[in-house]
Scaffold this motif. Structure first.
Motif, PDB file in Angstrom:
ATOM      1  N   ARG A  55       0.928  -1.314  -0.061  1.00 27.01           N
ATOM      2  CA  ARG A  55       0.202   0.025   0.033  1.00 27.01           C
ATOM      3  C   ARG A  55       0.899   1.188  -0.057  1.00 27.01           C
ATOM      4  O   ARG A  55       0.435   2.273  -0.689  1.00 27.01           O
ATOM      5  N   ALA A  56       1.970   1.147   0.897  1.00 26.15           N
ATOM      6  CA  ALA A  56       2.840   2.376   0.965  1.00 26.15           C
ATOM      7  C   ALA A  56       3.557   2.786  -0.477  1.00 26.15           C
ATOM      8  O   ALA A  56       3.574   3.840  -0.855  1.00 26.15           O
ATOM      9  N   ILE A  57       4.098   1.944  -1.202  1.00 24.83           N
ATOM     10  CA  ILE A  57       4.341   2.017  -2.491  1.00 24.83           C
ATOM     11  C   ILE A  57       3.492   2.659  -3.295  1.00 24.83           C
ATOM     12  O   ILE A  57       3.726   3.590  -4.338  1.00 24.83           O
ATOM     13  N   GLY A  58       2.348   1.994  -3.368  1.00 23.85           N
ATOM     14  CA  GLY A  58       1.033   2.437  -4.236  1.00 23.85           C
ATOM     15  C   GLY A  58       0.849   3.842  -3.874  1.00 23.85           C
ATOM     16  O   GLY A  58       0.649   4.915  -4.895  1.00 23.85           O
ATOM     17  N   ILE A  59       0.653   4.351  -2.618  1.00 27.07           N
ATOM     18  CA  ILE A  59       0.616   5.604  -2.286  1.00 27.07           C
ATOM     19  C   ILE A  59       1.777   6.712  -2.514  1.00 27.07           C
ATOM     20  O   ILE A  59       1.451   7.660  -3.146  1.00 27.07           O
ATOM     21  N   ALA A  60       2.991   6.223  -2.562  1.00 27.17           N
ATOM     22  CA  ALA A  60       4.110   7.174  -2.707  1.00 27.17           C
ATOM     23  C   ALA A  60       4.321   7.251  -4.433  1.00 27.17           C
ATOM     24  O   ALA A  60       4.907   8.105  -4.739  1.00 27.17           O
ATOM     25  N   SER A  61       3.711   6.417  -4.796  1.00 24.30           N
ATOM     26  CA  SER A  61       3.768   6.194  -6.404  1.00 24.30           C
ATOM     27  C   SER A  61       2.685   7.136  -7.171  1.00 24.30           C
ATOM     28  O   SER A  61       2.595   7.267  -8.332  1.00 24.30           O
ATOM     29  N   GLY A  62       1.624   7.871  -6.222  1.00 27.29           N
ATOM     30  CA  GLY A  62       0.695   8.469  -6.533  1.00 27.29           C
ATOM     31  C   GLY A  62      -0.437   7.545  -7.343  1.00 27.29           C
ATOM     32  O   GLY A  62      -1.342   7.854  -8.339  1.00 27.29           O
ATOM     33  N   GLY A  63      -0.232   6.214  -6.819  1.00 26.17           N
ATOM     34  CA  GLY A  63      -1.426   5.188  -7.301  1.00 26.17           C
ATOM     35  C   GLY A  63      -0.843   4.695  -8.805  1.00 26.17           C
ATOM     36  O   GLY A  63      -1.461   3.802  -9.420  1.00 26.17           O
ATOM     37  N   ARG A  64       0.274   4.945  -9.368  1.00 29.39           N
ATOM     38  CA  ARG A  64       0.917   4.407 -10.553  1.00 29.39           C
ATOM     39  C   ARG A  64       1.457   3.037 -10.455  1.00 29.39           C
ATOM     40  O   ARG A  64       1.311   2.182 -11.552  1.00 29.39           O
TER      41      ARG A  64
END
Length: 359
Positions: A55-64
């Protein structure tokens, strides 16, 4: 293990065509990745850390970057995660590297070795002592790029169905313990087996095993170990600070731009720190609850057991690093850094912790 062997063991209902696609799915600029873990679905701590990392990777990537997490037995069986990611069946795994010791015993150096690194010391070696480059070379043989992403902190020695008052008490007991710690116990006379976390309690209940280590009070009580065994020993000399890896398929890793690779590295490092704090806080809480319940005896290993374990560990670890040239380099790097960091840890943390007890 061949690619089709892993596919045969997959528990997912996904189609073979989907599993054979090595590249992440792309939908309107969004990368959809699959992470497999070696943990039960509802396991606190480890499985929760994997989900939080995704989830953190998703958030940090802006959902990309979207990562779907598959617990053990859903996409692939437990302990097959390295093969699955290397083959492109999954894009990444969340696991302890000592589960892959049959591929190379040197993997254990990046998870836990008996009387080895604490959580802080392991992170220091990997990031500032040359460990990452050696780990990259080892995992690269299996088409994987590894990163530290979680740590359980210091572990307990394990649960036993009888008191362990001497070395003699270890001989012949059926003991669940992975990694090099298992080999140490084997040399002390135990019958060592390795089981996924979800199989430990049923095996103790049935008498298939007599003892098992897992992690610490928080995770152990979540599994229900305190309900089936009454003797709980410390310290966990076999795993003084167990590192958990995020292993990423090499082609997937190289397909990311430099910014996304740095993003993933930073998020993994952040989750490493957060997981150590989470384990420490919850282990302290649940140790107190276990003491208050009073149904389990919490006991230290006899000094004779620890001395014999340390002696056997020195041989086991040296043998683990005596394989090919890369294994020897990993062992030598570990050995030199351990000597240096032990001196500092004794002067700094051990001295302080001892002084804190003076009152």
């Amino acid at each position: 293990m061949r690619r089709r062997d892993v596919l045969a063991g997959a528990g997912s209902v996904a189609s073979i065509a989907t599993l054979n696609c090595p590249a992440p799915a792309l939908a309107q600029g969004v990368r959809e990745l699959r992470m497999v873990t070696d943990w039960p679905e509802r396991l606190l701590g480890l499985q929760a850390s994997a989900v939080r990392l995704a989830r953190a990777i998703g958030i940090a990537s802006g959902g990309r970057i979207r990562i779907e997490v598959f617990p053990a037995g859903t996409l692939v069986r437990a302990f097959e995660s390295l093969d699955a990611v290397g083959a492109g069946i999954a894009d990444m795994y969340h696991s302890a590297e000592y589960y892959f010791e049959k591929k190379s015993s040197a993997f254990s150096f990046f998870a836990a070795v008996p009387f080895g690194f604490t959580a802080d010391e392991l992170f220091a070696w990997v990031h500032y002592g040359g460990g990452q480059e050696l780990w990259d070379a080892l995992s690269g043989r299996f088409n994987v790029r590894p990163l530290l992403c979680c740590n359980t902190g210091a572990q307990m020695g394990g649960w036993f169905n009888q008191e362990i008052t001497s070395l003699e008490a270890l001989r012949g007991i059926r003991y669940r313990m992975p990694g090099l710690g298992g080999e140490v116990l084997r040399r002390l006379g135990a019958i060592v087996v390795n089981l996924p976390g979800g199989e430990i309690v049923p095996s103790l209940e049935s008498g298939a095993i007599d003892a098992s280590e897992w992690i610490g009070p928080w995770e152990d009580m979540a599994l229900g170990l305190h309900k089936v065994v009454r003797f709980y020993y410390y310290p966990g000399f076999h795993e003084p600070g167990t590192g958990i890896a995020l292993g990423i398929n090499e082609q997937v890793w190289q397909s990311f731009g430099a910014d996304d690779r740095q993003l993933i590295e930073s998020v993994a490092a952040g989750e490493y720190a957060r997981s150590v704090a989470e384990f420490n806080a919850n282990n302290a809480l649940w140790l107190r609850k276990l003491r208050d319940e009073g149904s389990v005896k919490i006991l230290p290993f006899d000094e004779s057991v620890l001395r014999a374990s340390l002696q056997a560990s020195n041989d086991v670890i040296a043998e683990a690093g005596a394989g090919d040239e890369l294994s020897r380099k990993i062992y030598e790097s570990y050995r030199q850094f351990r000597a240096s960091i032990m001196d500092w840890s004794d002067v700094a943390e051990r001295a302080f912790l001892n002084s804190r007890r003076l009152a």
